[in-house]
Scaffold this motif. Structure first.
Motif, PDB file in Angstrom:
ATOM      1  N   HIS A   1      41.259  47.821  49.365  1.00 31.55           N
ATOM      2  CA  HIS A   1      40.760  48.957  50.143  1.00 31.55           C
ATOM      3  C   HIS A   1      39.454  48.615  50.861  1.00 31.55           C
ATOM      4  N   GLY A   2      39.367  47.409  51.366  1.00 32.86           N
ATOM      5  CA  GLY A   2      38.203  47.007  52.144  1.00 32.86           C
ATOM      6  C   GLY A   2      37.029  46.517  51.323  1.00 32.86           C
ATOM      7  N   ARG A   3      37.143  46.496  50.016  1.00 33.20           N
ATOM      8  CA  ARG A   3      36.036  46.073  49.148  1.00 33.20           C
ATOM      9  C   ARG A   3      36.358  44.721  48.525  1.00 33.20           C
ATOM     10  N   ILE A   4      35.370  43.816  48.557  1.00 28.58           N
ATOM     11  CA  ILE A   4      35.538  42.496  47.945  1.00 28.58           C
ATOM     12  C   ILE A   4      35.649  42.666  46.430  1.00 28.58           C
ATOM     13  N   THR A   5      36.718  42.133  45.846  1.00 27.81           N
ATOM     14  CA  THR A   5      36.952  42.297  44.410  1.00 27.81           C
ATOM     15  C   THR A   5      36.983  40.978  43.645  1.00 27.81           C
ATOM     16  N   ALA A   6      37.170  39.870  44.357  1.00 32.27           N
ATOM     17  CA  ALA A   6      37.286  38.590  43.649  1.00 32.27           C
ATOM     18  C   ALA A   6      37.004  37.455  44.618  1.00 32.27           C
ATOM     19  N   PHE A   7      36.740  36.285  44.055  1.00 33.56           N
ATOM     20  CA  PHE A   7      36.597  35.097  44.886  1.00 33.56           C
ATOM     21  C   PHE A   7      37.197  33.920  44.134  1.00 33.56           C
ATOM     22  N   GLU A   8      37.491  32.878  44.891  1.00 33.45           N
ATOM     23  CA  GLU A   8      38.132  31.699  44.325  1.00 33.45           C
ATOM     24  C   GLU A   8      37.626  30.485  45.087  1.00 33.45           C
ATOM     25  N   ASP A   9      37.098  29.517  44.388  1.00 37.33           N
ATOM     26  CA  ASP A   9      36.537  28.327  45.015  1.00 37.33           C
ATOM     27  C   ASP A   9      37.476  27.132  44.874  1.00 37.33           C
ATOM     28  N   GLU A  10      37.496  26.314  45.918  1.00 37.08           N
ATOM     29  CA  GLU A  10      38.291  25.091  45.911  1.00 37.08           C
ATOM     30  C   GLU A  10      37.433  23.956  46.457  1.00 37.08           C
ATOM     31  N   SER A  11      37.165  22.987  45.615  1.00 39.69           N
ATOM     32  CA  SER A  11      36.380  21.835  46.044  1.00 39.69           C
ATOM     33  C   SER A  11      37.277  20.849  46.775  1.00 39.69           C
TER      34      SER A  11
END
Length: 709
Positions: free
Chosen positions: A130-140
């Motif tokens: 709903h337009g709100r950042i809820t998670a992130f995921e990093d990839e090296s």
């Protein structure tokens, strides 16, 4: 203490939204000051388009990822770049807060890998709801010893599998490297995308349009971009994608709307399959060319032009030399007719000069407009009307035989000559006004119109479901890009018209783009593994030369086969509605009415695709006639009576291709409901008995929320 990545992303999103609002307010404050009214209106339209491109959808974050350029990965300097749908900056000249996904700096987000990091050390993806950042995921991208060059992304997978509501969404957050290569192909390059179901070929084509409009703004704002889809419901389905990417200038048309505009009359009739096949045959192009150009009459009379007390004579051989010279130049028919009057007038002026007179251009123009010259032109290079010529060709056996000699057999001419009788009339119409032309007729009119006057060319044309266009239909679309390029999208296994192509090489020749490249997409992102494997059983019968598609999704999806009638249909539909997302109830066209009655009796709310195209996709559940399913996707699909869908087509191969299309519309789950025996190509021993025992895997709950399709 530095903020954690999630808090930092949320703060950056808030700041970017504020900056975008300021950009929009600044644009709105600009005055359209111009030297004249026309320039002022043009400037107002430019500012309006700019404002429209700066709209902020609160349900969609302005960015979906970030790439960290680092010198350790080969970059010139360290820089963090946020990647999104729009270019957002605080003020002119400052560093962008969000880079447009189409900008060169964004390229590594899609193509950077551990084997080729492209200067990027870290790629970060964001999940949202709903337009709100809820998670992130990093990839090296510096982990060169990893097994997978691109790595696995749960956020990416969840976004691909996320339930949809309403029309198609953009896929900027999920574009894969092989898709990005097509999207960013040069404007000068025409490409064919042979794409299996669920490979994203339609989305790739639309994003290619958005990319080209971004990368070649000045050129394409003048020459234009057009998307050609199979029907109005399909255009309604994809209609929000380009505006969501900030592009509102691309025209979206069907072949019918394109040729209707040229002919100046709508499609009113329908051809029998054998007639439609013949009218779509490329040999008709030569028949029409002969019919147009054979109307030019050989000069056998002297042209006499009275002027003052003198009469100026141009002998037949000289007039014929002028006609031959014009025809040899390859001009369009109408242009040659206009030029003939001037060339004949010039011959008169040469004789006047030889007699000692000194005529100027005004005299030549007056002679060209004189009654004798106009009458001579009308006799030897008569005016033509595209609609009347096609009407005569189809209705006058002698006229058809004259121009089809050596091209069409006597039996083919007879079939073509029956065309006027297929509109419900006992006898062919007596006048062009009473004629009810079919789509194929309008395509023929469009061909003649181009012989008379050159069709303006656009800068780029995207053609979706191109496998279903006839050779003459492809010619009609191709001349809209005669000086531009094309992106051709389709799947030979989904070819369902009587005149469908069996070869992309042939299609490219008809489009006038024989040097184009052909790319095959076989990795399915949208169709569940169990569904695509089941549908692929049909491929040996419908397209044995194609590489079978495979799903890259780990989830097998929901799939079941249920034997039963109306009660089973209603129960399957209710089950589908209990799950997330949209539901498509796909039935043979002849079963739409009984299906509607069953849903009404059960008190289930639904829409019917095709009844009102502008209102399509306004319900969670849509009844979908099988002939309208192509190009569409639904989270849940209930497919009723596969055998009836096959039997509704004129031949079995076409019927199986139609069934293949219908089976592969599901994004999350498919239920096949039937009373009649399944087609042998699908039925296997134990299929129905084992249906209740099938392993079902439910889609993992998604923590993402807005963008892709």
């Amino acid at each position: 203490m530095p903020a954690d990545p999630l808090t930092q992303a949320r703060e950056h999103l808030d700041e970017a939204r504020t900056a975008l609002r300021e950009m929009r307010e600044y644009t709105a404050s600009l005055e359209a000051l111009a030297g004249d009214r026309l320039s002022g209106e043009y400037l107002k339209q430019t500012l309006y388009r700019r404002m429209m491109s700066l709209r902020d959808d609160p349900t969609t974050p302005l960015f979906f990822g970030r790439i960290d350029y680092r010198t350790a990965a080969g970059a010139d300097e360290n820089e963090d770049c946020w990647i999104g749908r729009l270019h957002v900056t605080r003020e002119m000249g400052s560093e962008p807060m969000v880079y447009d996904w189409r900008a060169p700096v964004s390229l590594p987000f899609y193509r950077g890998s551990r084997t080729e990091p492209m200067g990027v050390a870290l790629r970060r993806r964001f999940g949202f709801q709903h337009g709100r950042i809820t998670a992130f995921e990093d990839e090296s991208l510096l982990e060169s010893d990893a097994e997978d060059a691109f790595g696995h992304s749960e956020i990416l997978e969840a976004e691909i599998e996320r339930p949809r509501t309403g029309p198609m969404r953009d896929i900027v957050a999920t574009i894969q490297p092989e898709q990005d290569l097509i999207v960013r192909a040069p404007l000068s390059q025409s490409v064919v995308v042979q794409g299996a179901p669920g490979t994203g070929k339609t989305a790739v084509g639309l994003h290619r349009a958005a990319y080209l409009l971004y990368a070649h703004r000045d050129q394409l704002s003048r020459s234009g971009v057009m998307v050609v889809g199979p029907n109005a419901s399909f255009l309604s389905y994809i209609g929000d994608v380009l505006p969501a990417l900030g592009e509102i200038d691309a025209a979206q048309e069907t072949l019918e709307s394109v040729v209707t505009r040229t002919a100046g009359r709508p499609v009113l009739g329908m051809d029998l399959p054998e007639v439609a096949v013949l009218k779509g045959d490329p040999r008709l192009a030569e028949v029409l060319r002969r019919a147009v150009w054979n109307s030019v009459v050989e000069a056998s009379e002297t042209l006499v032009v009275p002027r003052g007390s003198s009469q100026w004579r141009i002998p037949p051989h000289r007039c014929q030399a002028v006609i031959d010279e014009l025809r040899g130049r390859g001009v369009r028919y109408a242009a040659g007719r206009e030029m003939l009057a001037q060339r004949l007038a010039h011959q008169v002026l040469l004789r006047m000069e030889s007699a000692g007179e000194t005529p100027d251009d005004r005299v030549q123009n007056a002679v060209a407009r004189s009654r004798p010259v106009k009458a001579y032109v009308d006799t030897h290079w008569p005016a033509q009307n595209a609609g009347r010529l096609v009407f005569r060709l189809l209705g006058d056996p002698g006229f058809l035989a004259e121009h089809a000699d050596g091209l069409l057999s006597a039996d083919e001419q007879r079939v073509l000559g029956l065309a006027h009788g297929l509109t419900g009339r006992a006898k062919p119409p007596r006048s062009v006004q009473a004629w009810k032309p079919s789509l194929a007729d309008l395509v023929l009119i469009d061909e003649v119109a181009d012989l008379l006057n050159r069709t303006p060319s656009l800068g780029h044309v995207i053609i979706d479901e191109a496998q279903d266009l006839s050779a003459m239909g492809l010619r009609a679309v191709g001349r809209r890009a005669s000086t531009g390029s094309v992106t051709v999208l389709g799947d030979l296994a989904q070819a369902t018209t009587a005149y469908a192509t069996n070869s992309w090489a042939d299609s490219l020749e008809h489009l006038g783009k024989s040097e184009s490249s052909i790319t095959e997409l076989v990795a399915g992102f949208r169709v569940p593994r169990s569904v695509i494997e089941y549908a692929a059983r049909l491929l040996p019968s419908i397209a044995p030369s194609l590489t079978p598609p495979h799903s890259v999704r780990r989830s097998a999806g929901d799939f079941s086969i249920v034997r039963g009638g109306v009660d089973a249909l209603v129960a399957a539909t209710s089950t589908a509605l209990d799950r997330e997302g949209t539901v498509g109830l796909i039935v043979a066209d002849g079963q739409v009415t009984t299906t509607i009655d069953a849903l009404d009796d059960a008190g289930i709310d639904f829409g019917v695709l095709g009844d009102e195209p502008e209102a399509d996709f306004g319900h969670r559940l849509d009844v979908v006639p099988a002939t309208m399913a192509k190009g569409l996707e639904f989270d849940q699909v209930v497919l009723v009576e596969p055998a009836a869908i096959v039997a509704a087509e004129p031949d079995r191969v076409t019927g199986l291709r139609r069934l293949y299309v219908c089976l592969t519309r599901a994004v999350s789950g498919l239920q096949v409901v039937h009373q009649q025996p399944l087609p042998p190509e699908l039925a296997e021993v134990g299929d129905e008995e084992d249906a209740s025992q099938r392993a079902r895997s439910t889609r993992p709950s998604s923590h993402t929320g807005s963008s892709a399709s």
